[in-house]
Write a protein that holds these residues in place. Structure first.
Motif, PDB file in Angstrom:
ATOM      1  N   GLU A   1     -89.672 -95.252 -94.427  1.00  0.00           N
ATOM      2  CA  GLU A   1     -89.951 -94.295 -93.362  1.00  0.00           C
ATOM      3  C   GLU A   1     -89.543 -94.915 -92.036  1.00  0.00           C
ATOM      4  O   GLU A   1     -90.362 -95.088 -91.139  1.00  0.00           O
ATOM      5  CB  GLU A   1     -91.442 -93.918 -93.369  1.00  0.00           C
ATOM      6  CG  GLU A   1     -91.909 -93.254 -94.653  1.00  0.00           C
ATOM      7  CD  GLU A   1     -91.204 -91.935 -94.914  1.00  0.00           C
ATOM      8  OE1 GLU A   1     -90.851 -91.257 -93.936  1.00  0.00           O
ATOM      9  OE2 GLU A   1     -91.014 -91.587 -96.096  1.00  0.00           O
TER      10      GLU A   1
ATOM     11  N   SER B   1     -88.353 -95.254 -88.405  1.00  0.00           N
ATOM     12  CA  SER B   1     -88.489 -94.334 -87.278  1.00  0.00           C
ATOM     13  C   SER B   1     -87.404 -94.513 -86.223  1.00  0.00           C
ATOM     14  O   SER B   1     -87.437 -93.861 -85.178  1.00  0.00           O
ATOM     15  CB  SER B   1     -89.861 -94.524 -86.620  1.00  0.00           C
ATOM     16  OG  SER B   1     -90.012 -95.862 -86.142  1.00  0.00           O
TER      17      SER B   1
ATOM     18  N   SER C   1     -81.645 -89.607 -86.795  1.00  0.00           N
ATOM     19  CA  SER C   1     -82.649 -90.474 -87.402  1.00  0.00           C
ATOM     20  C   SER C   1     -81.967 -91.460 -88.341  1.00  0.00           C
ATOM     21  O   SER C   1     -80.903 -91.169 -88.904  1.00  0.00           O
ATOM     22  CB  SER C   1     -83.672 -89.645 -88.186  1.00  0.00           C
ATOM     23  OG  SER C   1     -84.367 -88.765 -87.328  1.00  0.00           O
TER      24      SER C   1
END
Length: 334
Positions: A165, A167, A158
């Protein structure tokens, strides 16, 4: 949240490794076709007591079995309990709830019928890891495959960028390019660094995170982070390093951080954490250089109303000791 001024001076060590170009990889799941295995059974539908039951026949392609084990709703592999409707259409237990107990194929009510024949056949199958295209050589029993894939060393990483955040997932060269091009993170070659943090009103910074730099040294990449947060109701700053790779490889490296002023200094030495661990997890474990705000202002000098911290550090390669003697307690090592 941005600081008023962040200045980075990275000491060059003669390492001129270029940051890899942006390579976009597709990590969609693929089915694997084994066309030379005559032992893999296929299935047909047999009606017994008004209920279709799946029974095995002989074919020569794993693909057909894999397709039968694919949920028609989520397209993931089905694991027990596998449900079926009165017409023999199957669905995974998770999607059975999502479709409100209605068969997505024929719209009949699903009820509580288990497809035991399909579950039994699945027990005898072996499949490659879904990350085989990324280099994983493993072949696993059907019901062990999920457990392995959750921990597979070849699974994509990731994005390690802190404070968002993001992705995005990918391999390390792709993520390095992503951090540089999309997050505008500074890139430096070398194993020593020198950062200066300046904030005109540090009391306004209660909960903030910055990913300042990615370092390229020893053929690997490392992320330097700086955090401001509350620790037991006391405002603190924290700096730590993360390794862009797996946990086992991270243990081959060590790093030190130093901050000081007015004739005092704090030193931290430890092992970088893998980016498999999120930056919040590292922060909450206090695995880095922690500086109390009062101490940070003392290091800054002057009237203690402006934050002026200089954090220096270095990275070196050193295989960990087998007895675990290289484990550090936060802020007690020097």
């Amino acid at each position: 949240m941005e600081m008023d001024n962040i200045e980075c001076v990275s000491t060059s060590d003669g390492l001129e490794d270029e940051i890899p170009h942006h390579h976009n990889h597709n990590y969609n799941h693929h089915h694997h076709n084994h066309q030379n295995n005559p032992q893999i059974p296929q299935f047909s539908s047999l009606k017994t007591h008004n209920v279709n039951v799946v029974v095995p026949l002989t074919i020569n392609r794993t693909t057909s079995v894999h397709e039968l084990l694919e949920c028609p709703v989520c397209t993931n592999s089905m694991y027990p309990p596998i449900h079926q409707c009165h017409n023999g259409h199957t669905i995974c237990s998770t999607c059975k709830t999502r479709v409100h107990n209605r068969c997505p194929t024929c719209r009949q009510e699903l009820g509580d019928i288990r497809c035991l024949a399909l579950e039994k056949v699945a027990e005898s199958l072996e499949f490659p890891c879904k990350y085989s295209s990324l280099g994983c050589p493993g072949i696993f029993p059907y019901y062990n495959k999920l457990k392995h894939e959750a921990l597979c060393n070849f699974r994509p990483y990731s994005c390690p960028y802190a404070g968002s955040e993001c992705s995005v997932v990918g391999d390390i060269p792709y993520l390095v390019s992503h951090l540089r091009d999309d997050h505008k993170v500074d890139m430096h070659s070398g194993y020593t660094f020198n950062h200066r943090y300046v904030k005109s009103n540090p009391r306004e910074v209660e909960n903030a995170t910055w990913m300042l730099t990615v370092f390229n040294c020893y053929g690997q990449y490392f992320c330097l982070h700086f955090e401001a947060f509350q620790l037991s109701m006391a405002p603190v700053y924290m700096a730590f390093l993360r390794f862009m790779g797996d946990e086992n490889d991270a243990r081959n490296y060590r790093y030190s951080l130093e901050v000081g002023g007015n004739g005092r200094k704090l030193i931290w030495e430890g092992t970088p954490r893998s980016i498999r661990d999120g930056h919040r997890k590292v922060r909450d474990s206090h695995d880095g250089l922690i500086i109390q705000r009062n101490m940070a202002l003392f290091f800054s000098g002057g009237d203690r109303k402006e934050l002026k911290l200089r954090v220096t550090g270095r990275i070196w390669k050193e295989p960990p000791n087998s007895d675990g003697s290289n484990v550090c307690i936060p802020n007690l090592c020097s």
